[in-house]
Design a protein around this motif. Sequence first.
Motif, PDB file in Angstrom:
ATOM      1  N   ILE A  88       4.664 -26.775  -7.018  1.00  0.00           N
ATOM      2  CA  ILE A  88       5.213 -28.129  -6.783  1.00  0.00           C
ATOM      3  C   ILE A  88       6.354 -28.362  -7.663  1.00  0.00           C
ATOM      4  N   LEU A  89       6.109 -28.114  -9.158  1.00  0.00           N
ATOM      5  CA  LEU A  89       7.146 -28.197 -10.069  1.00  0.00           C
ATOM      6  C   LEU A  89       8.545 -27.446 -10.156  1.00  0.00           C
ATOM      7  N   TRP A  90       8.014 -26.128  -9.557  1.00  0.00           N
ATOM      8  CA  TRP A  90       9.170 -25.056  -9.474  1.00  0.00           C
ATOM      9  C   TRP A  90      10.004 -25.527  -8.084  1.00  0.00           C
ATOM     10  N   ILE A  91       9.541 -26.098  -7.066  1.00  0.00           N
ATOM     11  CA  ILE A  91      10.349 -26.771  -5.863  1.00  0.00           C
ATOM     12  C   ILE A  91      11.109 -27.904  -6.244  1.00  0.00           C
ATOM     13  N   TYR A  92      10.311 -28.716  -7.281  1.00  0.00           N
ATOM     14  CA  TYR A  92      11.076 -30.152  -7.262  1.00  0.00           C
ATOM     15  C   TYR A  92      12.118 -29.843  -8.327  1.00  0.00           C
ATOM     16  N   ALA A  93      12.062 -28.767  -9.474  1.00  0.00           N
ATOM     17  CA  ALA A  93      13.066 -28.590 -10.376  1.00  0.00           C
ATOM     18  C   ALA A  93      14.366 -27.758  -9.649  1.00  0.00           C
ATOM     19  N   ARG A  94      14.120 -27.476  -8.466  1.00  0.00           N
ATOM     20  CA  ARG A  94      15.369 -26.761  -7.788  1.00  0.00           C
ATOM     21  C   ARG A  94      16.441 -27.934  -7.615  1.00  0.00           C
ATOM     22  N   LYS A  95      16.171 -28.984  -7.423  1.00  0.00           N
ATOM     23  CA  LYS A  95      16.950 -30.127  -6.922  1.00  0.00           C
ATOM     24  C   LYS A  95      17.228 -30.984  -8.186  1.00  0.00           C
ATOM     25  N   GLN A  96      18.359 -31.662  -8.290  1.00  0.00           N
ATOM     26  CA  GLN A  96      19.017 -32.514  -9.481  1.00  0.00           C
ATOM     27  C   GLN A  96      18.056 -33.789  -9.581  1.00  0.00           C
ATOM     28  N   HIS A  97      17.698 -34.103 -10.554  1.00  0.00           N
ATOM     29  CA  HIS A  97      16.811 -35.224 -11.164  1.00  0.00           C
ATOM     30  C   HIS A  97      17.230 -35.722 -12.293  1.00  0.00           C
ATOM     31  N   ARG A  98      17.001 -36.882 -12.530  1.00  0.00           N
ATOM     32  CA  ARG A  98      17.316 -37.572 -13.693  1.00  0.00           C
ATOM     33  C   ARG A  98      16.609 -36.932 -15.083  1.00  0.00           C
ATOM     34  N   LEU A  99      17.073 -36.836 -15.998  1.00  0.00           N
ATOM     35  CA  LEU A  99      16.676 -36.146 -17.287  1.00  0.00           C
ATOM     36  C   LEU A  99      15.385 -36.659 -17.759  1.00  0.00           C
ATOM     37  N   GLY A 124       3.723 -39.632 -17.968  1.00  0.00           N
ATOM     38  CA  GLY A 124       4.397 -38.929 -17.146  1.00  0.00           C
ATOM     39  C   GLY A 124       4.898 -39.914 -16.114  1.00  0.00           C
ATOM     40  N   ILE A 125       4.234 -40.819 -15.640  1.00  0.00           N
ATOM     41  CA  ILE A 125       4.729 -41.890 -14.850  1.00  0.00           C
ATOM     42  C   ILE A 125       6.030 -42.706 -15.672  1.00  0.00           C
ATOM     43  N   TYR A 126       5.914 -43.018 -16.628  1.00  0.00           N
ATOM     44  CA  TYR A 126       6.963 -43.378 -17.393  1.00  0.00           C
ATOM     45  C   TYR A 126       8.271 -42.886 -17.250  1.00  0.00           C
ATOM     46  N   LEU A 127       8.092 -41.538 -17.422  1.00  0.00           N
ATOM     47  CA  LEU A 127       9.088 -40.580 -17.521  1.00  0.00           C
ATOM     48  C   LEU A 127      10.039 -40.299 -16.121  1.00  0.00           C
ATOM     49  N   ILE A 128       9.301 -40.590 -15.214  1.00  0.00           N
ATOM     50  CA  ILE A 128       9.473 -40.479 -13.658  1.00  0.00           C
ATOM     51  C   ILE A 128      10.282 -41.505 -13.073  1.00  0.00           C
ATOM     52  N   VAL A 129       9.693 -42.795 -13.497  1.00  0.00           N
ATOM     53  CA  VAL A 129      10.206 -44.120 -13.048  1.00  0.00           C
ATOM     54  C   VAL A 129      11.249 -44.789 -13.803  1.00  0.00           C
ATOM     55  N   ARG A 130      11.230 -44.476 -15.288  1.00  0.00           N
ATOM     56  CA  ARG A 130      12.234 -45.099 -16.054  1.00  0.00           C
ATOM     57  C   ARG A 130      13.726 -45.006 -15.638  1.00  0.00           C
ATOM     58  N   ARG A 131      14.470 -45.954 -16.149  1.00  0.00           N
ATOM     59  CA  ARG A 131      15.778 -46.266 -15.735  1.00  0.00           C
ATOM     60  C   ARG A 131      16.699 -45.202 -16.530  1.00  0.00           C
ATOM     61  N   ASN A 132      17.440 -43.981 -16.155  1.00  0.00           N
ATOM     62  CA  ASN A 132      17.999 -43.061 -16.944  1.00  0.00           C
ATOM     63  C   ASN A 132      19.093 -42.706 -16.092  1.00  0.00           C
ATOM     64  N   THR A 133      20.256 -42.958 -16.611  1.00  0.00           N
ATOM     65  CA  THR A 133      21.463 -42.524 -15.782  1.00  0.00           C
ATOM     66  C   THR A 133      21.967 -40.921 -16.091  1.00  0.00           C
ATOM     67  N   LYS A 134      21.226 -40.362 -17.137  1.00  0.00           N
ATOM     68  CA  LYS A 134      21.495 -39.190 -17.623  1.00  0.00           C
ATOM     69  C   LYS A 134      20.943 -38.081 -16.576  1.00  0.00           C
ATOM     70  N   THR A 135      21.885 -37.203 -16.115  1.00  0.00           N
ATOM     71  CA  THR A 135      21.294 -36.132 -15.052  1.00  0.00           C
ATOM     72  C   THR A 135      20.826 -34.922 -15.629  1.00  0.00           C
ATOM     73  N   ALA A 136      19.522 -34.469 -15.269  1.00  0.00           N
ATOM     74  CA  ALA A 136      18.717 -33.495 -15.783  1.00  0.00           C
ATOM     75  C   ALA A 136      19.540 -31.936 -15.238  1.00  0.00           C
ATOM     76  N   VAL A 137      19.136 -31.055 -15.707  1.00  0.00           N
ATOM     77  CA  VAL A 137      19.696 -29.787 -15.290  1.00  0.00           C
ATOM     78  C   VAL A 137      19.326 -29.360 -14.124  1.00  0.00           C
ATOM     79  N   ILE A 138      20.017 -28.830 -13.166  1.00  0.00           N
ATOM     80  CA  ILE A 138      19.566 -28.460 -11.992  1.00  0.00           C
ATOM     81  C   ILE A 138      18.840 -26.844 -11.992  1.00  0.00           C
ATOM     82  N   GLY A 139      17.850 -26.643 -11.066  1.00  0.00           N
ATOM     83  CA  GLY A 139      17.067 -25.604 -11.327  1.00  0.00           C
ATOM     84  C   GLY A 139      17.850 -24.405 -10.887  1.00  0.00           C
ATOM     85  N   SER A 140      17.106 -23.246 -10.582  1.00  0.00           N
ATOM     86  CA  SER A 140      17.758 -21.927 -10.348  1.00  0.00           C
ATOM     87  C   SER A 140      17.911 -21.893  -8.804  1.00  0.00           C
TER      88      SER A 140
END
Length: 266
Positions: A190-201, A250-266
């Motif tokens: 699940i994490l490997w697939i999820y991390a392949r797309k762009q998400h907030r930091l 974990g829930i907090y990190l997922i739903v918090r408002r953060n405009t910074k973009t995380a690194v896209i996965g491989s």
Amino acid sequence: MLIHPQFDPAAIRIGSFAIHWYGLMYLMAFGQFLLLGRLRIRAPQYQALGWSYKDLEDLLFAGVLGVVLGGRIGYTLFYMPGYYLSHPLDILKIWEGGMSFHGGLLGVLLALLWFAHKHRTSFFVVSDLVAPLVPFGLAFGRLGNFINGELWGRPTDLPWAMIFPLVDAIPRHPSQIYQLLGEGLLLGIILWIYARKQHRLGQVSGLFLLGYGLCRFLAEFAREPDAFLGLLGLGLSMGQWLCVPMIFFGIYLIVRRNTKTAVIGS
């Protein structure tokens, strides 16, 4: 019902020299970290930071120290503080067993903080890189638990119940396999697939905390609690109580408002 095969804890014996299965599982966990990490670090944003395979090796080295030291110290504090307070030198006897995942997690977090500080980047840039690599390593660890016949489950009458002869003749949940499949393989995919797309930091890290916390919390209902602790408040084990803050953070990190973009996965 099934019967645990009672594997020889040593995978290889040459005279008095022995290589134990559990040690091999650690080596395989670290090896997959480097293998999959090599794919993760190829992401354009990581390349833009100038990170190389050598940096990944440095991160692994720091993480190994965090796992071993944090896991051991966490076990002494979370599970047997009274005993180790009376026998402080026994804390050094790692070969006798006694490691805590949650303590190891804290040790790894410190290693990630050090790496982030060294490279002058955000902690979550590093943790989002590492998060998808952790569950597959955990799967090897749970396989080692099963081979050693340790951390067995509670009694059950399910068709796949297993007897662990070194414990007793009672059919039990093979809880090590549950954890291998849940917090190991399923969460890893699940994490490997999820991390392949762009998400907030921080969202990839948050999904790891939430996913592991839930998988471990549920698996603990089938796992025999430590005899010296038993069940604690609300009929929950120590492992379950330690997962509660992981789930909420974990829930907090997922739903918090953060405009910074995380690194896209491989």
